[in-house]
Structure formats: structure tokens, C-alpha cells
Motif scaffolding. Structure first.
Motif, PDB file in Angstrom:
ATOM      1  N   PRO A   1      -0.514  -1.552   6.948  1.00 58.06           N
ATOM      2  CA  PRO A   1       0.934  -1.764   7.142  1.00 58.06           C
ATOM      3  C   PRO A   1       1.760  -0.502   6.930  1.00 58.06           C
ATOM      4  O   PRO A   1       2.909  -0.436   7.350  1.00 58.06           O
ATOM      5  CB  PRO A   1       1.274  -2.822   6.086  1.00 58.06           C
ATOM      6  CG  PRO A   1       0.255  -2.608   5.009  1.00 58.06           C
ATOM      7  CD  PRO A   1      -1.004  -2.168   5.697  1.00 58.06           C
ATOM      8  N   THR A   2       1.192   0.512   6.264  1.00 61.08           N
ATOM      9  CA  THR A   2       1.947   1.731   5.958  1.00 61.08           C
ATOM     10  C   THR A   2       1.309   2.941   6.626  1.00 61.08           C
ATOM     11  O   THR A   2       1.326   4.047   6.089  1.00 61.08           O
ATOM     12  CB  THR A   2       2.002   1.950   4.433  1.00 61.08           C
ATOM     13  OG1 THR A   2       0.659   1.949   3.918  1.00 61.08           O
ATOM     14  CG2 THR A   2       2.814   0.863   3.757  1.00 61.08           C
ATOM     15  N   LEU A   3       0.756   2.730   7.803  1.00 67.60           N
ATOM     16  CA  LEU A   3       0.078   3.805   8.516  1.00 67.60           C
ATOM     17  C   LEU A   3       1.050   4.895   8.959  1.00 67.60           C
ATOM     18  O   LEU A   3       2.143   4.604   9.435  1.00 67.60           O
ATOM     19  CB  LEU A   3      -0.627   3.235   9.748  1.00 67.60           C
ATOM     20  CG  LEU A   3      -1.406   4.236  10.611  1.00 67.60           C
ATOM     21  CD1 LEU A   3      -2.651   4.707   9.884  1.00 67.60           C
ATOM     22  CD2 LEU A   3      -1.772   3.603  11.949  1.00 67.60           C
ATOM     23  N   THR A   4       0.651   6.141   8.786  1.00 68.74           N
ATOM     24  CA  THR A   4       1.394   7.268   9.336  1.00 68.74           C
ATOM     25  C   THR A   4       0.439   8.114  10.167  1.00 68.74           C
ATOM     26  O   THR A   4      -0.758   8.193   9.871  1.00 68.74           O
ATOM     27  CB  THR A   4       2.026   8.143   8.235  1.00 68.74           C
ATOM     28  OG1 THR A   4       2.674   9.258   8.853  1.00 68.74           O
ATOM     29  CG2 THR A   4       0.980   8.674   7.259  1.00 68.74           C
ATOM     30  N   TYR A   5       0.977   8.764  11.207  1.00 71.26           N
ATOM     31  CA  TYR A   5       0.176   9.689  12.007  1.00 71.26           C
ATOM     32  C   TYR A   5       0.366  11.139  11.534  1.00 71.26           C
ATOM     33  O   TYR A   5      -0.148  12.051  12.159  1.00 71.26           O
ATOM     34  CB  TYR A   5       0.564   9.572  13.483  1.00 71.26           C
ATOM     35  CG  TYR A   5       0.103   8.293  14.132  1.00 71.26           C
ATOM     36  CD1 TYR A   5      -1.248   7.989  14.219  1.00 71.26           C
ATOM     37  CD2 TYR A   5       1.015   7.386  14.658  1.00 71.26           C
ATOM     38  CE1 TYR A   5      -1.685   6.821  14.813  1.00 71.26           C
ATOM     39  CE2 TYR A   5       0.588   6.210  15.260  1.00 71.26           C
ATOM     40  CZ  TYR A   5      -0.757   5.934  15.332  1.00 71.26           C
ATOM     41  OH  TYR A   5      -1.191   4.775  15.930  1.00 71.26           O
TER      42      TYR A   5
ATOM     43  N   PHE B   1       0.837  -1.193   0.000  1.00 71.38           N
ATOM     44  CA  PHE B   1       0.000   0.000   0.000  1.00 71.38           C
ATOM     45  C   PHE B   1       0.874   1.246   0.000  1.00 71.38           C
ATOM     46  O   PHE B   1       2.014   1.227   0.473  1.00 71.38           O
ATOM     47  CB  PHE B   1      -0.890   0.026   1.244  1.00 71.38           C
ATOM     48  CG  PHE B   1      -2.052  -0.915   1.189  1.00 71.38           C
ATOM     49  CD1 PHE B   1      -3.189  -0.588   0.465  1.00 71.38           C
ATOM     50  CD2 PHE B   1      -2.016  -2.129   1.863  1.00 71.38           C
ATOM     51  CE1 PHE B   1      -4.279  -1.455   0.427  1.00 71.38           C
ATOM     52  CE2 PHE B   1      -3.089  -3.000   1.826  1.00 71.38           C
ATOM     53  CZ  PHE B   1      -4.231  -2.659   1.102  1.00 71.38           C
ATOM     54  N   PRO B   2       0.346   2.358  -0.508  1.00 70.51           N
ATOM     55  CA  PRO B   2       1.043   3.635  -0.339  1.00 70.51           C
ATOM     56  C   PRO B   2       0.958   4.085   1.114  1.00 70.51           C
ATOM     57  O   PRO B   2       0.273   3.458   1.922  1.00 70.51           O
ATOM     58  CB  PRO B   2       0.257   4.582  -1.269  1.00 70.51           C
ATOM     59  CG  PRO B   2      -1.115   3.984  -1.318  1.00 70.51           C
ATOM     60  CD  PRO B   2      -0.911   2.494  -1.262  1.00 70.51           C
ATOM     61  N   ILE B   3       1.623   5.175   1.454  1.00 70.18           N
ATOM     62  CA  ILE B   3       1.566   5.703   2.812  1.00 70.18           C
ATOM     63  C   ILE B   3       0.152   6.223   3.078  1.00 70.18           C
ATOM     64  O   ILE B   3      -0.386   7.021   2.305  1.00 70.18           O
ATOM     65  CB  ILE B   3       2.586   6.832   3.018  1.00 70.18           C
ATOM     66  CG1 ILE B   3       3.982   6.346   2.627  1.00 70.18           C
ATOM     67  CG2 ILE B   3       2.572   7.304   4.470  1.00 70.18           C
ATOM     68  CD1 ILE B   3       4.466   5.158   3.417  1.00 70.18           C
ATOM     69  N   ILE B   4      -0.458   5.762   4.181  1.00 71.24           N
ATOM     70  CA  ILE B   4      -1.873   6.051   4.453  1.00 71.24           C
ATOM     71  C   ILE B   4      -2.016   6.791   5.787  1.00 71.24           C
ATOM     72  O   ILE B   4      -1.427   6.394   6.794  1.00 71.24           O
ATOM     73  CB  ILE B   4      -2.700   4.751   4.497  1.00 71.24           C
ATOM     74  CG1 ILE B   4      -2.703   4.062   3.125  1.00 71.24           C
ATOM     75  CG2 ILE B   4      -4.132   5.022   4.950  1.00 71.24           C
ATOM     76  CD1 ILE B   4      -3.368   2.693   3.136  1.00 71.24           C
ATOM     77  N   PHE B   5      -2.803   7.865   5.772  1.00 71.57           N
ATOM     78  CA  PHE B   5      -3.240   8.533   7.006  1.00 71.57           C
ATOM     79  C   PHE B   5      -4.708   8.184   7.206  1.00 71.57           C
ATOM     80  O   PHE B   5      -5.526   8.337   6.290  1.00 71.57           O
ATOM     81  CB  PHE B   5      -3.069  10.049   6.898  1.00 71.57           C
ATOM     82  CG  PHE B   5      -3.545  10.796   8.122  1.00 71.57           C
ATOM     83  CD1 PHE B   5      -2.691  11.010   9.190  1.00 71.57           C
ATOM     84  CD2 PHE B   5      -4.844  11.271   8.206  1.00 71.57           C
ATOM     85  CE1 PHE B   5      -3.118  11.691  10.323  1.00 71.57           C
ATOM     86  CE2 PHE B   5      -5.293  11.951   9.328  1.00 71.57           C
ATOM     87  CZ  PHE B   5      -4.430  12.165  10.390  1.00 71.57           C
ATOM     88  N   LEU B   6      -5.050   7.716   8.397  1.00 70.73           N
ATOM     89  CA  LEU B   6      -6.420   7.285   8.697  1.00 70.73           C
ATOM     90  C   LEU B   6      -7.157   8.378   9.449  1.00 70.73           C
ATOM     91  O   LEU B   6      -6.736   8.787  10.535  1.00 70.73           O
ATOM     92  CB  LEU B   6      -6.395   5.993   9.524  1.00 70.73           C
ATOM     93  CG  LEU B   6      -7.753   5.424   9.965  1.00 70.73           C
ATOM     94  CD1 LEU B   6      -8.589   5.042   8.739  1.00 70.73           C
ATOM     95  CD2 LEU B   6      -7.545   4.210  10.869  1.00 70.73           C
ATOM     96  N   LEU B   7      -8.257   8.864   8.882  1.00 75.99           N
ATOM     97  CA  LEU B   7      -9.093   9.858   9.553  1.00 75.99           C
ATOM     98  C   LEU B   7      -9.928   9.166  10.634  1.00 75.99           C
ATOM     99  O   LEU B   7     -10.598   8.176  10.353  1.00 75.99           O
ATOM    100  CB  LEU B   7     -10.022  10.547   8.552  1.00 75.99           C
ATOM    101  CG  LEU B   7      -9.362  11.393   7.467  1.00 75.99           C
ATOM    102  CD1 LEU B   7     -10.395  11.814   6.420  1.00 75.99           C
ATOM    103  CD2 LEU B   7      -8.700  12.619   8.071  1.00 75.99           C
ATOM    104  N   PRO B   8      -9.911   9.666  11.861  1.00 74.85           N
ATOM    105  CA  PRO B   8     -10.676   9.014  12.932  1.00 74.85           C
ATOM    106  C   PRO B   8     -12.166   9.332  12.911  1.00 74.85           C
ATOM    107  O   PRO B   8     -12.930   8.722  13.655  1.00 74.85           O
ATOM    108  CB  PRO B   8     -10.020   9.573  14.206  1.00 74.85           C
ATOM    109  CG  PRO B   8      -9.488  10.898  13.811  1.00 74.85           C
ATOM    110  CD  PRO B   8      -9.070  10.765  12.369  1.00 74.85           C
TER     111      PRO B   8
END
Length: 585
Positions: free
Chosen positions: A28-32, A5-12
Motif C-alpha cells: 500500500p505504500t509502494l514508491t518507485y 507499512f513504512p514507505i517501501i521500494f521493491l527491488l525487481p
């Protein structure tokens, strides 16, 4: 083979805490850090909401049409389809084309279903049909922060890089700092003496139990060696809770749980940075704490007028953080405002919470917890002999003072526990110990105390198995010896839980353990055992059936509630942790 996966930011937004944590584990590529993400993933479907979230996270963009409109030309549509998939499918080297450079400027807000559908398909799907918004970052946000080093020796460099940027970029793994939403400030001067370098070369080994992500597998004492530092981090976490920063709350909770289980007194930045769930951000905070004895952010939070009001409202029993923010947004600033302008809009429970606000904040010493519990058990056995009781909550974990009293009652005769909650409440009300009943639930008795099979992700009220009979009450000792005309004894919060004997061990385990311990226990059961755990039983996630962990191989039930709890640990494949080792916060 793991999907790339590309680098992913997850919106809460629109995700509850369990959903948020489960998704964090799967990406696997989660960023904060939203500024470094290629894809911004969210449970949203409208461009307006996507723009709101970008503004909320201070990411300025200019919209780039991606061809959804009927008025888009064929060339625009082709260009949009190409740019929308380049971040996913482009395998060119980073220095190999100008296309890769342009991709770093694009922001793609994508529906959550793109990620879940990709997992189901076992391949990374194109984003075309999932794209909510596409924009180009403003020129001021085009320079990504440097990639962090993964060596413990470079913690100082990483920490300073974090202080100068929004956070480290995560490639192929979760970003290791506590949160990307911390205040930016001038980096502290991190000094490392020769003696510190020598000490770093001989750091104590990381205990084996800290290599797991599940705090339910770690011994976590009530007073850990680094308690003072943890208290400062807890203050920051509270502020994140009040402001609705779910990602920050989860990240700080994980770091706190790790530090609380670490059995050695921290001595250096490198020692902190190597610990799972900590990393450069927590290392930088430790350096500040080591030099000053406090954290500037925690101190600022305590003096922040808005946070002070939110904390005031949050401490009202029956008011969650979202309601506290609602009160604030209505213009209320103290309890008098609530009474004057909003009393009729409060629930009965919230009105009682306001009425006894000061008294509910008074901590309950262990001796009083024991006295209240003894009275409850005495009344229970007056009604029906043979009841057993365990005092759970913070008391059982070893706290000297408690915010409320939590009790689990059970009886080997299942007929004795059916509808018993109503009888015990009436008995205590007649004796004038209970002044108010806040909540009275008889859901378990209504279904004849039969285990309910779990039905997938169904969340309708009352359909789940976590519906033990319980009464949440206000308690006041009716006896006093002073000459006062009015009862001077403080009102206390008491929770009385009734469990059938066959699941009493789950009730005791669930109501005893710290918040993060409970959260990780549920995660462990889901990820490692395909089970669903809560305080009222264990069910299979495969066929929904109830799993009996408390009856032995010979078909005999547990002789007491504490033995039942140990059997639950064993049945789940977990080492038994005494209550004093479940203090994860």
C-alpha cells in the motif's frame, strides 16, 4: 483495517513479471523512488547483493552495524535492534523528536519474507530477523523531495518537482509517476495560458471504465485518439525492456494502457495528470510532446549506440532481452559477430532467427495472413473433416500488418485434435510450405487432453495446464511465377495452435488479446475470482479443479469457437470486448 507499512521500494531482481505486479498491488505504500523509501524490499539474502542493488540504483550509503555479528557488543546489539525497528514501530510525530530525523537517513534492505510474513500475521512485524543490510545515506542524498499535491490543478507544480527530483514521495498509496528511473534533466518551462485554464475547468469526465485497474474491462481501440503520444511512450518502454528495468516497463505499460483507452484527444497537462496510472511524470512528458511533437528521451534512446545493438539482437527470433544483453556483454556488436564468434553457442532456433533475420522483420499484410490461414485450414480438413479455425493475434485485433501468423484450430470431436499437430505439420512439410519446425509441443495429447488441476504455485516445466499442442514454424510459399531459380517469397513465422473443443474459447481469448490485456485478465481472475486463467483453461485457486465455462446450462458445448470465447467472458463476469477493443499493447 489496512496495515500501516513504512514507505517501501521493491527491488525487481529475481522476480518474474507476474510476481512483480502482484507484489506492487499488495504494497500500500509502494514508491518507485529508492531515495525516499524507509524500507528497500527484495528477494535477496546477502549483504553483498544488497550493496550491489544500492549501487545499481545510485544510492550511496555507509554501513551501520546492526548486531548480527558475534563480535558485536551488547550495547551495539541493543542500538542496532532499536534502530532497525524504529522505522516500523515509531509513532512519534515527525517534529516530536530527533529520532525521527535520524530515521530518514537510515536505509534498511529487508528480505521479501518480512512483507509476506507481515501479511500472514496481519500486523507489521519488526525487521530484526529479516534485515540484510543497514546503512546511512550520504549527506548529498539526505534531502527528500517534496510531497506531491493530489489536486489536478497542481499538476504543473508536481511535474516540475518531479523534474527536479528523483520522484514524488508516496504516502499511503502507490507513487503515481511512470517510473523513478528516468533521466534527470533541467525542467521544461511549463506554460499555462488563460485558454488552457478555461479548458481545464471543463475537462471531459473520466469514463467509468478507466476507474478500474484492469485493462481487460476497458474498450481499447487499435487506433486511439492519442496514438502519436503513445508511440513515443512505447519507444521509451522498449528501451526500458532492453536495459532490464522491469519496474519502468510495468509502469509505462500501465500508463500506455490507460491512455490507449482514453476516448478523447488530450489537450492539457492537467487532463493527463488526473488519469489513473499516469500522474505527474507522464503529464510532464505530454507537455514536452505537445510543444515539440516528440520526446527527447525517446529520440536519445533511438540514437544510443548500445540500445541500437541491443535492439538488433532483441529482434532476432528466439532471443529475449536478457540474451540480447548477454550477447552485448560478450563484445558482439552485429549479426556478423554472432556468426563469427558465437554461432556454435546458439540454439537451433536462434540460428534460424539469425539466418532469416531480415525476412522475419518484413510485416505480413492481411491478405497474406488470410491466404496462409486458408492453406492451413484446407490441409486440416483434408486430414479430418470438420475443423474450425480462428486467426488470432494482431490480425484479429485489426492490425493492417502482422509480425507473424497465429492460428487456433479445434474440432468438436475431441478425438480429432489428439496428436493432430504432428499430422498437420507433416502434411504442410510434404507440400513444402513449412521449411523449418522451430518448436513442436504435444504435451496436451500426452496427457490425453485431460484438464490438469492447478497445484498452487508449482512452476515445474510441463506440469501446468498451459500446454496446448502447438507448432511454431517457418513458412514459405513454394509457388512463384517469376523466372528466378531460387524461391523469392519471404520466409514467414507461423504459429499453429491446437485446442480441444472444451477449452477453445480460452485459447482464442488468450491468443487474441494484447499483452497488457492478457496480463490484467490473469490479475483479474486471481484477485477478483480466485481463478487461474491461461490460454488452455480456467482453474480454481481454491481446490485446483478445472472450471468449465464453455458448456451452457443444458450441458451443450458451444456451436463454434467465437461463441465459446463469449461464454468465457460471461463466465468470468466480464463484459465482452470485441478483438478490436483489446489493443492494449
Amino acid at each position: 483495517m489496512a496495515l500501516e507499512f513504512p514507505i517501501i521500494f521493491l527491488l525487481p531482481a529475481h522476480l518474474d513479471s507476474d510476481e512483480l505486479h502482484d507484489l506492487e498491488d499488495q504494497i500500500p505504500t509502494l514508491t518507485y523512488d529508492i531515495h525516499e523509501a524507509d524500507i528497500i524490499l527484495g528477494k535477496i539474502g546477502r549483504k553483498e547483493r544488497a550493496l550491489f542493488e544500492l549501487r545499481k540504483h545510485k544510492l550511496a550509503t555507509e554501513e551501520v552495524p546492526f548486531g548480527d555479528g558475534d563480535d558485536a557488543s551488547p550495547r551495539q546489539k541493543k542500538r542496532a535492534r532499536t534502530s532497525a525497528t524504529e522505522a516500523i514501530s515509531d509513532t512519534d510525530s515527525e517534529a516530536g523528536s530527533t529520532k525521527a530525523t535520524s530515521d530518514t537517513a537510515l536505509v534498511k534492505v529487508v528480505k521479501l519474507s518480512w512483507f509476506t510474513d507481515s501479511l500472514k500475521a496481519d500486523k507489521v512485524l519488526p525487521v530484526d530477523d529479516y534485515l540484510v543490510y543497514q546503512g546511512r545515506k550520504s549527506s548529498s542524498q539526505m534531502n527528500p523531495p517534496p510531497k506531491p499535491s493530489t489536486r489536478a490543478d497542481d499538476i504543473l507544480v508536481r511535474a516540475m518537482a518531479d523534474a527536479n527530483s528523483a520522484g514524488p514521495r508516496s504516502h499511503g498509496g502507490r507513487s503515481s509517476h511512470a517510473t523513478g528511473h528516468y533521466r534527470s534533466s533541467k525542467p521544461a518551462l511549463l506554460r499555462k495560458t488563460t485558454s488552457e485554464e478555461d479548458r481545464d475547468a471543463h475537462l471531459p469526465p473520466i469514463p467509468e471504465f478507466l476507474h478500474t485497474t484492469y485493462s481487460c474491462q476497458r474498450p481499447t481501440p487499435v487506433h486511439p485518439p492519442n496514438e502519436a503520444f503513445i508511440e513515443q511512450l512505447t519507444k521509451i518502454r522498449t528501451a526500458r525492456t532492453l536495459t532490464g528495468d522491469k519496474v519502468g516497463v510495468r509502469a509505462y505499460s500501465s500508463a500506455i494502457a490507460t491512455l490507449a483507452a482514453y476516448p478523447y484527444t488530450l489537450s492539457s497537462v492537467a487532463e493527463v495528470g488526473r488519469l489513473p496510472g499516469c500522474g505527474a511524470k507522464i503529464a510532464l512528458l505530454f507537455q514536452e510532446f505537445k510543444e515539440t511533437g516528440e520526446l527527447k528521451e525517446a529520440k536519445e534512446d533511438e540514437s544510443d549506440p548500445r540500445l541500437a545493438v541491443l535492439k538488433l539482437f532483441y529482434d532476432i527470433w528466439g532471443v529475449a532481452e536478457t540474451t540480447a544483453r548477454e550477447f552485448y556483454n560478450r563484445g558482439w556488436r552485429d549479426l556478423d559477430d554472432i556468426v563469427e564468434y558465437g554461432w556454435e553457442t546458439l540454439t537451433r532456433v536462434q540460428q534460424i532467427g539469425v539466418k532469416y533475420y531480415d525476412e522475419f522483420l518484413i510485416k505480413i499484410p492481411r491478405a497474406e495472413v488470410e491466404a496462409i490461414s486458408a492453406i492451413v485450414l484446407k490441409h486440416a480438413n483434408k486430414i479430418h473433416k470438420g475443423f474450425q479455425m480462428v486467426i488470432v493475434g494482431g490480425y484479429r485485433r485489426g492490425k493492417l500488418e502482422s509480425g507473424d501468423v497465429d492460428l487456433v484450430l479445434s474440432h468438436p470431436d475431441e478425438a480429432a485434435t489428439k496428436n493432430f499437430i504432428e499430422r498437420i505439420v507433416v502434411s504442410l512439410e510434404r507440400a513444402k510450405y513449412i521449411t523449418h519446425t522451430l518448436t513442436l509441443s504435444t504435451k496436451n495429447s500426452e496427457r490425453d487432453q485431460m484438464p490438469v488441476s492447478w497445484k498452487g504455485n508449482e512452476k515445474k516445466a510441463g506440469t501446468g495446464f498451459d500446454t496446448l499442442d502447438k507448432a511454431l514454424v517457418v513458412w514459405q510459399d513454394p509457388k512463384w511465377t517469376t523466372g528466378e531459380a531460387k524461391n523469392p517469397n519471404p520466409h514467414r513465422r507461423v504459429d499453429i495452435i491446437i485446442s480441444p473443443w472444451k477449452t477453445a474459447g480460452c485459447a482464442v481469448l488468450g491468443w487474441t488479446s494484447g499483452t497488457t490485456f492478457q496480463r490484467d485478465l490473469r490479475r483479474y481472475c486471481k484477485k477478483e475470482r480466485s481463478l487461474k486463467f491461461d490460454s488452455s483453461g480456467v482453474r480454481s485457486r481454491i481446490d485446483g479443479s478445472w472450471i468449465d465455462l464453455e458448456t451452457d446450462a443444458n450441458g451443450k458445448p458451444a456451436p463454434d469457437m467465437l461463441t465459446a470465447e463469449r461464454r468465457v467472458f460471461a463466465g468470468l463476469g466480464l463484459e465482452y470486448r470485441p478483438p478490436e477493443e483489446r489493443c492494449t499493447g
